[in-house]
Design an enzyme around this catalytic site. Structure first.
Site, short mmCIF file in Angstrom:
data_model
loop_
_atom_site.label_atom_id
_atom_site.label_comp_id
_atom_site.label_asym_id
_atom_site.label_seq_id
_atom_site.Cartn_x
_atom_site.Cartn_y
_atom_site.Cartn_z
N GLY A 8 0.83 -1.22 0.00
CA GLY A 8 0.00 0.00 0.00
C GLY A 8 0.86 1.25 0.00
O GLY A 8 0.51 2.26 0.59
N GLN A 12 -2.22 7.11 1.18
CA GLN A 12 -1.97 8.34 1.92
C GLN A 12 -0.81 8.18 2.92
O GLN A 12 0.13 8.97 2.92
CB GLN A 12 -3.23 8.78 2.69
N ILE A 34 3.01 -1.66 -4.53
CA ILE A 34 1.86 -0.92 -5.05
C ILE A 34 0.92 -1.89 -5.75
O ILE A 34 1.31 -3.02 -6.04
CB ILE A 34 2.30 0.19 -6.04
N ASP A 53 0.01 -7.78 -4.54
CA ASP A 53 -1.38 -7.97 -4.17
C ASP A 53 -1.40 -9.06 -3.10
O ASP A 53 -1.15 -10.23 -3.39
CB ASP A 53 -2.18 -8.40 -5.41
N TYR A 143 -15.65 -1.76 8.17
CA TYR A 143 -14.24 -1.39 8.36
C TYR A 143 -13.84 -1.60 9.82
O TYR A 143 -12.81 -2.23 10.11
CB TYR A 143 -14.06 0.07 7.94
C1 AKB Z 1 -11.45 6.54 7.95
O1 AKB Z 1 -11.99 7.64 8.09
O2 AKB Z 1 -12.04 5.53 7.57
C2 AKB Z 1 -9.99 6.41 8.33
C3 AKB Z 1 -9.81 5.97 9.74
C4 AKB Z 1 -10.16 6.86 10.86
O3 AKB Z 1 -9.36 4.88 9.97
N1 AKB Z 1 -9.33 7.66 8.12
#
Ligand code: AKB
Length: 320
Positions: A8, A12, A34, A53, A143
């Site tokens: 990665g 960012q 990458i 990957d 997430y």
């Molecule tokens: C997001 O906003 O999903 C990320 C994080 C806080 O992990 N920047």
């Protein structure tokens, strides 16, 4: 540590972390992994770049063998906002990618693995202010679910296999080199670019939204300090809270107005408001301070000054 693979590297954090690590360990010893994004000139001119990957084991293992990799930093992830649009993709990249990283690291007896976590591990039932290190982890985003599982997996590999796995719960990261993509905290970066380019910004969360944030120099410092910490002194491993600053969007806009008085902000909250509302206002990072000496440098106004200078300069040169 001799050969670090950063997966990665075009992202960012990955883009700046790879360069910072190359300054410390030498360009040839830090391999930029990458996927699709074209590497920046800085990345390709300062050391090796490989297409990696983590979901494709043949490709992943061939890069590890080719460069004798003995440490992996896995910065590849689908963030909170994109994750809600495509939960299966988030699961695949964040979980299957991570287990592959841990398994390859185990098989090749790597010296260290860094697996980033996030404030997204917390949820609406977690105490909101000065959120403790040890607390309720019931996130409501996919997430966040993958980040909680990632922390547990990291700690499992430490206990079960005696491996060196470390990680931090990153807050929103603000930077001016590579744009973030698909996160809820992305507004805190976009606002600076729009302030410079158009003197106005429409924010997708409301004025009162307050989240833990960190400027990139502190993010690099936290990551590298944790990597270099004495493993025997760590009581935690994959889940360190790291705080730096905490501000509402209204306070962020005020900080920008000190430099650009005509700056205007409007609010049009969308689905990301609910995600932001489920995360803490601020975190208690005393474990990181005690176990590896974490100490941030930037506050909101120092960051704003720097961000506006750097982005203003890029704008004058026609780079943005
Ligand atoms: C997001 O906003 O999903 C990320 C994080 C806080 O992990 N920047």
């Amino acid at each position: 540590m001799k050969k670090i693979l950063v997966i990665g590297s075009a992202g960012q954090i990955g883009s700046e972390l790879t360069l910072a690590l190359r300054d410390i360990y030498g360009g040839e010893n830090v391999i930029a992994g990458i996927r699709k994004t074209k590497p920046s000139e800085k990345l390709s001119e300062t050391g090796p770049v490989e297409v990696v990957d983590a979901l494709d084991m043949d490709n992943f293992v061939s890069v590890v063998k080719k460069h004798n990799v003995d440490a992996i930093i896995n910065m590849a992830a689908i963030l909170s906002a994109t994750g809600e649009k495509n939960p299966m993709l988030a699961w695949d990249v964040n979980m299957n990618g991570l287990i592959n990283v841990l398994e390859v690291a185990r098989e090749f007896e790597m010296k260290q693995v860094l697996v980033p976590s996030s404030i997204a591990v917390f949820g609406p039932t977690t105490p909101r202010d000065n959120t403790p290190q040890e607390t309720v982890l019931k996130p409501t985003t996919i997430y966040g679910v993958t980040k909680v599982a990632g922390e547990l997996l990291g700690d499992y590999y430490v206990k079960r296999y005696g491996m060196d796995v470390r990680g931090l719960r990153y807050p929103g990261i603000i930077s001016n080199e590579t744009l973030p993509g698909g996160g809820t905290t992305d507004y805190a970066v976009a606002i600076y670019y729009e302030a410079i380019k158009n003197k106005k910004y429409t924010c997708f969360v409301n004025a009162e939204t307050r989240l833990p944030m960190m400027y990139m120099p502190d993010c690099l410092k936290a990551t590298i300090d944790l990597m270099q910490a004495d493993f025997s002194k760590l009581r935690h491993h994959s889940d360190f809270n790291v705080g730096a600053m905490s501000f509402s969007v209204a306070e962020l806009a005020e900080s920008i107005k000190k430099h650009i008085p005509e700056f205007e902000i409007k609010y049009e909250p969308d689905y990301r408001q609910e995600i932001a509302d489920s995360w803490p206002n601020s975190v208690d990072d005393s474990a990181a301070r005690q176990e590896w000496g974490w100490e941030p440098e930037y506050d909101l106004d120092a960051m704003t000054k720097d961000m506006l200078e750097v982005i203003g300069d890029k704008h004058k040169k026609g780079l943005i």
